[in-house]
Design an enzyme around this catalytic site. Structure first.
Site, short mmCIF file in Angstrom:
data_model
loop_
_atom_site.label_atom_id
_atom_site.label_comp_id
_atom_site.label_asym_id
_atom_site.label_seq_id
_atom_site.Cartn_x
_atom_site.Cartn_y
_atom_site.Cartn_z
CB CYS A 42 -0.90 0.01 1.24
SG CYS A 42 -2.06 1.40 1.26
CG ASP A 44 -0.62 4.10 5.27
OD1 ASP A 44 0.30 4.60 5.96
OD2 ASP A 44 -1.82 4.13 5.61
NE ARG A 46 -0.61 5.19 8.67
CZ ARG A 46 -1.90 5.02 9.00
NH1 ARG A 46 -2.30 5.24 10.24
NH2 ARG A 46 -2.77 4.61 8.11
CG HIS A 98 -1.66 -0.92 6.02
ND1 HIS A 98 -2.28 0.07 6.74
CD2 HIS A 98 -1.76 -0.53 4.72
CE1 HIS A 98 -2.70 1.01 5.92
NE2 HIS A 98 -2.41 0.68 4.69
CB CYS A 101 -5.86 -0.49 4.55
SG CYS A 101 -5.45 0.15 2.92
#
Ligand code: CO
Length: 211
Positions: A42, A44, A46, A98, A101
């Site tokens: 992803c 993302d 993080r 994750h 999400c």
């Protein structure tokens, strides 16, 4: 939060530190790249693949998009897959989602995210529909999202196995193995949820003849 100037400054000190630790570090990487892993993750911020797996430059080939989807009409992802499998000859392809999400949450809502995001998130709504029976028994919203994250990763691994790129390579070279993982933002641990070894049987509907 860093400013954009500090990104450039910190890059300089990183390069200097790497050189001090290993003088040949950049020279060695300049002309060859032979990673064993393709990582589909992803976008993302993080979930940085190299940091959470402690891998070094040269070790993993990476593709990231919203909610780590393997969409068979996505020229970008298919090019990365083709290059990784047929040229870099990776041994493993990892799809890593994750918990929590945002892309999955968005797809489970009824919010209009406008044209392009709606198009992308539609792929996820379809997965919800396949697993509606199970998901609708989960009352807690967070738990439902997290189960959907796991189911999404599984479906994306199956999507990889449906491609002629993977099937051809399974037939001729018995690689790559496919892995579906989920990263927990809460404790930094990755949980394996599905594995398909090279050559695993798939739904015959998706099998290609004479590869
Ligand atoms: Co995400």
């Amino acid at each position: 939060m860093k400013t954009y100037e500090s990104l450039l400054n910190d890059n300089k000190s990183w390069a200097a530190k790497k050189l001090a630790e290993e003088p040949g570090f950049f020279r060695k990487l300049q002309h060859v790249q032979s990673p064993e892993f393709l990582w589909i993750g992803c976008s993302d911020s993080r979930v940085p693949p190299d940091q959470i797996t402690q891998t070094q430059p040269g070790e993993i080939f990476i593709h990231r998009n919203v909610a780590n989807l393997v969409v068979n009409t996505d020229v970008n992802l298919m090019s990365v897959l083709d290059y990784a499998v047929n040229h870099l000859k990776v041994k493993h392809v990892v799809v890593c989602g994750h918990y929590g999400c945002g892309g999955i949450k968005a797809a489970l809502s009824n919010i209009d995210f406008n044209q392009v995001l709606n198009m992308w998130l539609r792929n996820i709504k379809d997965i919800f529909r396949f697993h509606r029976k199970e998901l609708e028994t989960i009352g807690d919203e967070e738990k439902k999202v997290n189960r959907m994250v796991e189911l999404n990763v599984k479906e994306q691994v199956f999507n990889l196995a449906k491609t002629a790129i993977i099937q051809k390579c399974w037939n001729s070279e018995k690689r790559p193995d496919l892995h579906g993982w989920v990263y927990d933002l809460g404790d930094g641990i990755i949980h394996p949820v599905v594995e398909m070894k090279a050559g695993t049987d798939i739904d015959p509907l998706y099998e290609y003849d004479d590869l």
